[in-house]
Design a protein around this motif. Structure first.
Motif, PDB file in Angstrom:
ATOM      1  N   ASN A 119      30.571  40.041  44.170  1.00 36.99           N
ATOM      2  CA  ASN A 119      29.742  41.446  44.609  1.00 36.99           C
ATOM      3  C   ASN A 119      30.648  42.341  45.123  1.00 36.99           C
ATOM      4  O   ASN A 119      29.888  43.243  44.598  1.00 36.99           O
ATOM      5  CB  ASN A 119      29.370  40.387  45.995  1.00 36.99           C
ATOM      6  CG  ASN A 119      28.278  39.938  45.712  1.00 36.99           C
ATOM      7  OD1 ASN A 119      27.178  39.816  44.785  1.00 36.99           O
ATOM      8  ND2 ASN A 119      28.262  37.989  46.723  1.00 36.99           N
ATOM      9  N   MET A 120      32.170  42.260  44.807  1.00 39.59           N
ATOM     10  CA  MET A 120      33.121  43.431  45.500  1.00 39.59           C
ATOM     11  C   MET A 120      33.876  43.783  43.915  1.00 39.59           C
ATOM     12  O   MET A 120      33.650  42.555  43.328  1.00 39.59           O
ATOM     13  CB  MET A 120      33.441  43.670  46.996  1.00 39.59           C
ATOM     14  CG  MET A 120      33.273  43.222  47.927  1.00 39.59           C
ATOM     15  SD  MET A 120      33.551  43.089  49.542  1.00 39.59           S
ATOM     16  CE  MET A 120      33.781  41.171  49.464  1.00 39.59           C
ATOM     17  N   ALA A 121      34.186  45.058  43.673  1.00 38.10           N
ATOM     18  CA  ALA A 121      35.265  44.683  42.734  1.00 38.10           C
ATOM     19  C   ALA A 121      36.118  44.540  42.874  1.00 38.10           C
ATOM     20  O   ALA A 121      37.438  44.452  44.496  1.00 38.10           O
ATOM     21  CB  ALA A 121      35.099  46.556  41.898  1.00 38.10           C
ATOM     22  N   LEU A 122      37.001  44.696  41.801  1.00 40.54           N
ATOM     23  CA  LEU A 122      39.075  44.337  41.786  1.00 40.54           C
ATOM     24  C   LEU A 122      39.275  45.258  40.567  1.00 40.54           C
ATOM     25  O   LEU A 122      38.990  45.798  39.999  1.00 40.54           O
ATOM     26  CB  LEU A 122      38.943  43.231  41.718  1.00 40.54           C
ATOM     27  CG  LEU A 122      38.785  42.237  40.298  1.00 40.54           C
ATOM     28  CD1 LEU A 122      39.850  42.763  39.704  1.00 40.54           C
ATOM     29  CD2 LEU A 122      38.662  40.799  40.738  1.00 40.54           C
ATOM     30  N   PHE A 123      40.647  45.187  41.475  1.00 40.28           N
ATOM     31  CA  PHE A 123      41.770  45.777  40.269  1.00 40.28           C
ATOM     32  C   PHE A 123      42.710  45.058  40.385  1.00 40.28           C
ATOM     33  O   PHE A 123      43.735  44.758  41.316  1.00 40.28           O
ATOM     34  CB  PHE A 123      41.910  47.218  41.220  1.00 40.28           C
ATOM     35  CG  PHE A 123      43.008  48.040  40.373  1.00 40.28           C
ATOM     36  CD1 PHE A 123      42.636  48.808  39.082  1.00 40.28           C
ATOM     37  CD2 PHE A 123      44.528  48.715  40.725  1.00 40.28           C
ATOM     38  CE1 PHE A 123      43.294  49.211  37.755  1.00 40.28           C
ATOM     39  CE2 PHE A 123      45.065  49.158  39.984  1.00 40.28           C
ATOM     40  CZ  PHE A 123      44.403  49.664  38.811  1.00 40.28           C
ATOM     41  N   SER A 150      30.395  48.065  48.117  1.00 39.89           N
ATOM     42  CA  SER A 150      30.909  48.146  48.512  1.00 39.89           C
ATOM     43  C   SER A 150      32.761  47.462  48.606  1.00 39.89           C
ATOM     44  O   SER A 150      31.791  45.739  48.647  1.00 39.89           O
ATOM     45  CB  SER A 150      30.998  48.739  50.512  1.00 39.89           C
ATOM     46  OG  SER A 150      29.624  49.655  50.101  1.00 39.89           O
ATOM     47  N   GLY A 151      33.230  47.492  48.840  1.00 43.06           N
ATOM     48  CA  GLY A 151      34.918  46.707  48.960  1.00 43.06           C
ATOM     49  C   GLY A 151      35.124  46.364  47.669  1.00 43.06           C
ATOM     50  O   GLY A 151      34.385  46.603  46.310  1.00 43.06           O
ATOM     51  N   VAL A 152      36.633  46.548  48.066  1.00 41.62           N
ATOM     52  CA  VAL A 152      37.376  46.776  46.592  1.00 41.62           C
ATOM     53  C   VAL A 152      38.952  45.701  47.124  1.00 41.62           C
ATOM     54  O   VAL A 152      39.568  46.310  47.728  1.00 41.62           O
ATOM     55  CB  VAL A 152      37.708  47.895  46.162  1.00 41.62           C
ATOM     56  CG1 VAL A 152      38.643  47.880  44.360  1.00 41.62           C
ATOM     57  CG2 VAL A 152      36.724  49.116  45.368  1.00 41.62           C
ATOM     58  N   PHE A 153      39.062  44.884  45.843  1.00 43.60           N
ATOM     59  CA  PHE A 153      40.440  44.254  46.073  1.00 43.60           C
ATOM     60  C   PHE A 153      41.350  44.430  44.822  1.00 43.60           C
ATOM     61  O   PHE A 153      41.396  45.029  44.145  1.00 43.60           O
ATOM     62  CB  PHE A 153      40.310  42.134  46.301  1.00 43.60           C
ATOM     63  CG  PHE A 153      39.143  42.010  47.233  1.00 43.60           C
ATOM     64  CD1 PHE A 153      39.993  41.764  47.880  1.00 43.60           C
ATOM     65  CD2 PHE A 153      37.936  41.631  46.370  1.00 43.60           C
ATOM     66  CE1 PHE A 153      38.545  41.027  48.368  1.00 43.60           C
ATOM     67  CE2 PHE A 153      37.137  41.177  47.076  1.00 43.60           C
ATOM     68  CZ  PHE A 153      37.049  40.019  48.394  1.00 43.60           C
ATOM     69  N   TYR A 201      43.128  45.075  50.596  1.00 44.69           N
ATOM     70  CA  TYR A 201      41.465  44.882  50.225  1.00 44.69           C
ATOM     71  C   TYR A 201      41.266  46.359  51.472  1.00 44.69           C
ATOM     72  O   TYR A 201      41.302  46.369  52.379  1.00 44.69           O
ATOM     73  CB  TYR A 201      40.594  43.676  51.339  1.00 44.69           C
ATOM     74  CG  TYR A 201      38.816  43.748  51.795  1.00 44.69           C
ATOM     75  CD1 TYR A 201      38.897  44.241  51.084  1.00 44.69           C
ATOM     76  CD2 TYR A 201      38.313  43.357  52.803  1.00 44.69           C
ATOM     77  CE1 TYR A 201      36.811  44.145  50.916  1.00 44.69           C
ATOM     78  CE2 TYR A 201      37.529  43.717  53.445  1.00 44.69           C
ATOM     79  CZ  TYR A 201      36.443  44.179  52.024  1.00 44.69           C
ATOM     80  OH  TYR A 201      34.987  43.982  52.251  1.00 44.69           O
ATOM     81  N   TYR A 202      39.897  47.049  50.645  1.00 48.22           N
ATOM     82  CA  TYR A 202      39.450  47.843  51.123  1.00 48.22           C
ATOM     83  C   TYR A 202      37.883  48.458  51.266  1.00 48.22           C
ATOM     84  O   TYR A 202      37.834  47.997  49.979  1.00 48.22           O
ATOM     85  CB  TYR A 202      40.251  49.059  50.129  1.00 48.22           C
ATOM     86  CG  TYR A 202      41.515  49.403  49.828  1.00 48.22           C
ATOM     87  CD1 TYR A 202      42.729  50.534  50.764  1.00 48.22           C
ATOM     88  CD2 TYR A 202      41.451  48.621  48.726  1.00 48.22           C
ATOM     89  CE1 TYR A 202      43.698  50.343  50.428  1.00 48.22           C
ATOM     90  CE2 TYR A 202      43.595  49.680  48.885  1.00 48.22           C
ATOM     91  CZ  TYR A 202      44.419  49.912  49.713  1.00 48.22           C
ATOM     92  OH  TYR A 202      45.417  50.034  48.863  1.00 48.22           O
ATOM     93  N   PRO A 203      37.272  48.361  52.689  1.00 53.01           N
ATOM     94  CA  PRO A 203      35.961  47.888  52.956  1.00 53.01           C
ATOM     95  C   PRO A 203      34.895  48.970  52.546  1.00 53.01           C
ATOM     96  O   PRO A 203      34.143  48.344  52.615  1.00 53.01           O
ATOM     97  CB  PRO A 203      36.139  47.149  53.366  1.00 53.01           C
ATOM     98  CG  PRO A 203      37.726  47.670  55.116  1.00 53.01           C
ATOM     99  CD  PRO A 203      38.571  48.269  53.958  1.00 53.01           C
ATOM    100  N   ASP A 204      35.989  49.953  53.058  1.00 50.39           N
ATOM    101  CA  ASP A 204      35.216  51.660  52.635  1.00 50.39           C
ATOM    102  C   ASP A 204      35.430  51.682  50.843  1.00 50.39           C
ATOM    103  O   ASP A 204      34.523  53.025  50.667  1.00 50.39           O
ATOM    104  CB  ASP A 204      35.149  52.109  53.262  1.00 50.39           C
ATOM    105  CG  ASP A 204      34.858  52.407  54.339  1.00 50.39           C
ATOM    106  OD1 ASP A 204      34.162  51.536  54.747  1.00 50.39           O
ATOM    107  OD2 ASP A 204      35.727  52.414  55.718  1.00 50.39           O
ATOM    108  N   ASP A 205      35.716  51.189  49.988  1.00 49.56           N
ATOM    109  CA  ASP A 205      35.792  51.564  49.089  1.00 49.56           C
ATOM    110  C   ASP A 205      35.272  51.150  48.203  1.00 49.56           C
ATOM    111  O   ASP A 205      34.584  50.213  48.715  1.00 49.56           O
ATOM    112  CB  ASP A 205      37.311  51.474  47.658  1.00 49.56           C
ATOM    113  CG  ASP A 205      38.704  51.749  48.377  1.00 49.56           C
ATOM    114  OD1 ASP A 205      38.793  52.940  48.694  1.00 49.56           O
ATOM    115  OD2 ASP A 205      39.390  51.970  47.504  1.00 49.56           O
ATOM    116  N   ILE A 206      34.175  52.071  47.455  1.00 43.44           N
ATOM    117  CA  ILE A 206      32.886  51.606  46.380  1.00 43.44           C
ATOM    118  C   ILE A 206      33.519  51.678  45.205  1.00 43.44           C
ATOM    119  O   ILE A 206      34.195  51.684  43.976  1.00 43.44           O
ATOM    120  CB  ILE A 206      32.339  52.925  47.174  1.00 43.44           C
ATOM    121  CG1 ILE A 206      32.059  53.184  47.944  1.00 43.44           C
ATOM    122  CG2 ILE A 206      30.741  52.550  45.914  1.00 43.44           C
ATOM    123  CD1 ILE A 206      30.767  54.448  48.509  1.00 43.44           C
TER     124      ILE A 206
END
Length: 423
Positions: free
Chosen positions: A295-299, A137-140, A192-197
């Motif tokens: 631990n989180m994804a990024l774009f 969970s969480g995407v930057f 930052y999108y905390p609910d994006d997966i």
């Protein structure tokens, strides 16, 4: 399509085709999936970034390519371009720039709504079938230049209208959430999108194939559709090359979810699609230092590159190229993918042990998915979701099944229909 017609052929065994088949079968249709490869999810789906992210969902327009044309970023081009003049490509890229300038905000809003719907459907399916997954969970969403960061206001407005949680961050705030993030990475802005997966799209697609088979969907691999021929009486005939199907298959309707082959099959039906084939490049690297790994994804908006953590591996996906398909990955693609990853997480992985591959993806000038009926009412399409289009692909498959059944869908289809291409 008339609800009494019950047989549907789906061309394409990737995520879009599998999910289209599943939702059609759930409505009671008899569905056969025809795939030219030997296994499911071996083409565009195999190159999916793994983002299941309504907030970070973006129309895949390519403004960075024009900076490449202008001579900037020659060593680290945003889009790889084959050498030589290509006037059709240049005209197509002018169309994508026009779409980005004139319709980006409206298309972003539509895509976020569709992706939010698809994300919720995916969660429900994973829970219902107790699917294995590697979700995080969480995407930057990161912007390197002020010009790119200028779009953040419209992105935030779209997220707010779609009730997608989001927050602007600076580098220090990113590091509070993700301590491994490198402070050396220069950014002009970040969301930052905390609910994006993020997760494993190929794993999901293969498990969806199993779910579709449980509903009675038949899968026919190593089978190629050579042509589609609408017949009198509302039926459709498919000419096939297949080791286990007759050379001619007649059905009540057909869904084309076959990437660039979709355009080839529709051209003789006087239904042209202005799609271009792009190469998407990916790398999979083993984690070296877990404490230095994300631990989180990024774009990365500048290079259209996503980084996702899959257990003890990191996947780097999305650098695009107007290049011919080839077994040999262009050296610039190899360098750029690892360079981008190293900008953010330099000590995370054994980058010298990267495994690379490329995938061919279809893209429309507006960078949006395309789904719905063509001018032939029982011939449907579901294509163009792009490397970050997992959520949109699931959402569009459900909406398409609603259309085929003549039912009202949960998402407004304006901007996604074949008839909208001329608008």
């Amino acid at each position: 399509m008339n609800n009494t017609h019950r047989q549907i052929a789906v061309i394409g065994g990737g995520l879009s085709g599998i999910c289209s088949a599943y939702f059609l079968a759930a409505k009671g249709y008899e569905v056969a999936v025809i795939e030219r490869r030997a296994h499911a999810a071996e083409e565009a789906t195999f190159g999916n970034s793994g983002l299941l992210a309504p907030g970070a969902a973006m129309p895949l327009t390519l403004p960075g390519a024009f900076a490449t044309f202008a001579g900037r970023f020659q060593e680290e081009p945003r889009v790889l371009l084959a050498s030589g003049a290509d006037f059709k490509r240049n005209r197509w890229m002018r169309q994508t720039r026009q779409a980005q300038q004139q319709r980006f905000a409206a298309n972003k809003l539509r895509l976020t709504r569709l992706s939010a719907y698809g994300q919720e459907l995916t969660r429900q399916l994973q829970e219902h079938y107790a699917m294995e997954h590697e979700n995080s969970s969480g995407v930057f969403h990161l912007f390197r230049t002020p010009l790119e960061a200028a779009r953040m206001a419209s992105l935030q407005e779209g997220a707010q209208q779609c009730e997608v949680k989001h927050k602007t961050l600076d580098t220090a705030e990113i590091r509070l959430l993700e301590p491994a993030f490198s402070s050396e990475a220069a950014l002009a802005g970040a969301l930052y999108y905390p609910d994006d997966i993020a997760g494993n799209c190929v794993l999901f697609a293969k498990q969806m194939r199993n779910a579709a088979q449980e509903l009675g969907v038949s899968f026919h691999f190593s089978s190629t559709v050579k042509s589609i021929q609408p017949e009198f009486g509302g039926r459709v005939a498919l000419e096939l090359e297949s080791p286990h199907l007759d050379s001619r298959l007649t059905t009540d309707g057909v869904v084309l979810a076959a990437g660039m082959q979709t355009a080839e099959l529709l051209r003789p039906l006087d239904t042209p699609l202005p799609m271009r084939a792009l190469q998407s490049y990916s790398a999979l690297v083993p984690v070296k230092n877990p404490d230095d790994a994300p631990n989180m994804a990024l774009f990365d908006d500048s290079y259209k590159v996503a980084m996702t953590r899959l257990g003890n591996r990191i996947r780097i996906t999305g650098l695009l190229g107007f290049m011919p398909p080839s077994q040999a990955i262009p050296p610039k693609a190899l360098r750029n993918l690892l360079k981008i990853a190293g900008d953010y997480y330099p000590n995370a992985a054994n980058y010298n042990q990267a495994h690379f591959w490329s995938s061919t993806i279809p893209i429309l000038p507006n960078g949006m998915p395309l789904f719905g009926p063509t001018r032939h009412g029982n011939v449907f399409v579901n294509v163009g979701h792009g490397v970050t289009g997992w959520a949109a692909a699931v959402g569009s498959a459900r909406v398409l099944a609603d259309m085929v059944a003549g039912e009202k869908s949960a998402v407004d289809t304006e901007g996604f229909l074949p008839q909208d291409l001329a608008a």
